[in-house]
Design an enzyme around this catalytic site. Structure first.
Site, mmCIF file in Angstrom:
data_model
loop_
_atom_site.group_PDB
_atom_site.id
_atom_site.type_symbol
_atom_site.label_atom_id
_atom_site.label_comp_id
_atom_site.label_asym_id
_atom_site.label_seq_id
_atom_site.Cartn_x
_atom_site.Cartn_y
_atom_site.Cartn_z
ATOM 1 N N ASP A 1 2.372 -1.845 0.800
ATOM 2 C CA ASP A 1 2.225 -1.904 -0.651
ATOM 3 C C ASP A 1 0.886 -1.255 -0.980
ATOM 4 O OD1 ASP A 1 1.569 -2.524 -3.248
ATOM 5 O OD2 ASP A 1 2.171 -4.628 -3.136
ATOM 6 N N PHE B 1 -0.667 -9.998 -2.837
ATOM 7 C CA PHE B 1 -0.172 -9.881 -4.212
ATOM 8 C C PHE B 1 0.759 -8.685 -4.292
ATOM 9 C CE2 PHE B 1 -0.248 -8.220 -8.533
ATOM 10 C CZ PHE B 1 0.073 -9.352 -9.260
ATOM 11 N N LYS C 1 -0.310 1.720 -10.200
ATOM 12 C CA LYS C 1 -1.670 1.832 -10.700
ATOM 13 C C LYS C 1 -2.156 3.292 -10.796
ATOM 14 C CE LYS C 1 -2.927 -2.875 -10.177
ATOM 15 N NZ LYS C 1 -2.439 -3.805 -9.186
HETATM 16 C C1 LIG Z 1 -1.191 -4.574 -9.220
HETATM 17 C C2 LIG Z 1 -0.420 -4.706 -7.970
HETATM 18 C C3 LIG Z 1 0.977 -4.877 -7.982
HETATM 19 C C4 LIG Z 1 1.759 -5.041 -9.261
HETATM 20 O O1 LIG Z 1 1.761 -3.889 -10.035
HETATM 21 P P1 LIG Z 1 2.253 -3.984 -11.564
HETATM 22 O O2 LIG Z 1 2.205 -2.566 -12.049
HETATM 23 O O3 LIG Z 1 1.289 -4.892 -12.265
HETATM 24 O O4 LIG Z 1 3.615 -4.538 -11.553
HETATM 25 C C5 LIG Z 1 1.638 -4.918 -6.775
HETATM 26 N N1 LIG Z 1 0.970 -4.816 -5.608
HETATM 27 C C6 LIG Z 1 -0.361 -4.651 -5.557
HETATM 28 C C7 LIG Z 1 -1.031 -4.506 -4.246
HETATM 29 C C8 LIG Z 1 -1.109 -4.608 -6.741
HETATM 30 O O5 LIG Z 1 -2.442 -4.483 -6.687
#
Ligand SMILES: *Cc1c(COP(=O)(O)O)cnc(C)c1O
Length: 396
Positions: A219, A134, A248
């Site tokens: 990421d 994700f 986050k």
């Molecule tokens: C939550 C998340 C995202 C997206 O972040 P947003 O602030 O919602 O755009 C991208 N990568 C990972 C691994 C995430 O957990």
């Protein structure tokens, strides 16, 4: 639902929300419009790393709000320089671009990798990503994500994101061709169900990337900022990625994200990258306060201890109820259950009286736990006790 004189249907419907409105939060607890309290093991989806309304964040927000909100991203401002300095000192990266969300930071990472390809590997633009990954909800990051069903939603996708299997090096090697520019992954797949990439896999990806002249992008939007017990999860594998994204936890609840890269990868020319709010002092001042709390002596050690404590508690629960077990890293953990009743458990937990419990089920047979990093052992005990009670009624 009516809320006072207001109608909730004034909001665009994008998900099913329960009939309650949260009014205030403090630490691990939220309170709704009726005064009912909830023990929060979601924390805005691993966002509020210091819990709800932490005093250091409130203080930084208030002070910066009086000083300077927005000079424009075309000028330097002090909090963004301070935070970039802290982040580069604490990591293997040399430069930072601040963004507003994880998806936006990942868009930046994708653009940077493609640009690097144009400069150093003409014709290469493909980024190998992973099934069940994700990376966000913009078109490019949805295309990069390996979420089932997403390849046809909002078709056509952005091209160039072949999918490999996590922890399967051969599946990555098989996808590499002349047009490949990078490999991008989460050190622990969060939304996919808390599935860690092994240290060995990360080390082998580093070697593969070096051998085939590819960039390695981590990421760390969910795993970064202390969530897994070290400031960044990549440290635990002893590797040096080329690009990292944060989101986050970096803002402790405020909208802040970051794209970090090593000097040799920073190939953006003027005008290639930007954004109205990038590095705005209000958010980066909060980021400085959050960073300093996480970097304070003993804090990450405490995260590792409480992660261990939660792990043991979940393992005991799994053993008691004959479930497969638990997994995760630091305070990003999952209970793997014997049945597909995760959503029913989440619902019951929230409805508990007099105090509710907020949990998340990213898959039917899985509960995910992402409490504040300063959650107490007593709060972990309370959560386990409440969950045990729910399992007792559902499994009797
Ligand atoms: C939550 C998340 C995202 C997206 O972040 P947003 O602030 O919602 O755009 C991208 N990568 C990972 C691994 C995430 O957990």
């Amino acid at each position: 639902m009516e809320f006072g004189q207001f109608n909730v249907n004034a909001l665009m419907e994008i998900t099913q929300r329960p009939d309650l409105v949260f009014i205030r939060g403090q630490g691990s607890w939220l309170e709704d419009h009726a005064g009912k309290r909830y023990l929060d093991f979601i924390q805005g989806w691993a966002v509020n790393c210091l819990g709800h309304c932490p005093p250091e964040v409130v203080k930084a927000l208030e002070a910066q709000a009086r000083l300077l909100l927005n000079p424009s991203p075309a000028f330097y401002n002090q909090p963004s320089i301070e935070l970039a300095t802290r982040l580069t000192k604490a990591s293997c990266f040399d430069r930072v671009f601040f963004a507003n969300s994880g998806a936006e930071a990942n868009e930046g990472a994708i653009k940077l990798a493609r640009k690097w390809g144009q400069v150093h590997k003409p014709g290469a633009y493909k980024i190998i990503t992973f099934n069940h990954s994700f990376h966000g909800r913009t078109l490019a990051t949805m295309s990069a994500s390996g979420k089932p069903g997403w390849s046809t939603l909002f078709a056509p996708q952005v091209d160039g994101f072949p999918k490999a299997e996590l922890n399967d090096l051969a599946s990555v090697e098989a996808l590499i061709d002349d047009q490949t520019v990078a490999i991008m992954l989460e050190p622990v797949q969060g939304e996919g169900g808390v599935i860690p990439a092994t240290a060995e896999f990360l080390q082998n990806l580093r070697k593969l990337a070096d051998a085939r002249k590819l960039l390695l992008i981590v990421d760390e939007v969910q795993t970064g900022m202390g969530r897994t017990g070290t400031m960044f999860a990549y440290e635990q594998a002893g590797i040096r990625p080329d690009i990292m994204t944060l989101g986050k936890g970096i803002g402790g609840g405020a909208p802040l994200a970051a794209l970090l890269a090593r000097e040799e990868v920073c190939v953006f020319k003027h005008g290639d990258q930007g954004g109205t709010y990038n590095g705005n002092p209000l958010m980066t001042a909060i980021g400085v306060a959050v960073f300093d709390a996480l970097a304070a002596p003993g804090f990450l050690e405490g995260v590792r201890q409480r992660g261990q404590y939660l792990s043991q508690g979940l393992a005991a629960l799994a053993a008691k109820w004959n479930m497969p077990g638990e997994r995760g890293n630091g305070l990003l953990r999952a209970l793997i259950m014997d049945r597909e009743d995760g959503p029913a458990i989440v619902e019951r937990a929230r409805m508990l009286e007099p105090e509710g419990l907020l949990l998340n089920a990213p898959r039917g047979n899985l509960l995910r736990f992402m409490p504040a990093l300063n959650v107490t052992e007593a709060e972990i005990d309370r959560m386990l006790e409440l969950l045990d009670g729910i399992l007792a009624t559902l499994r009797k």
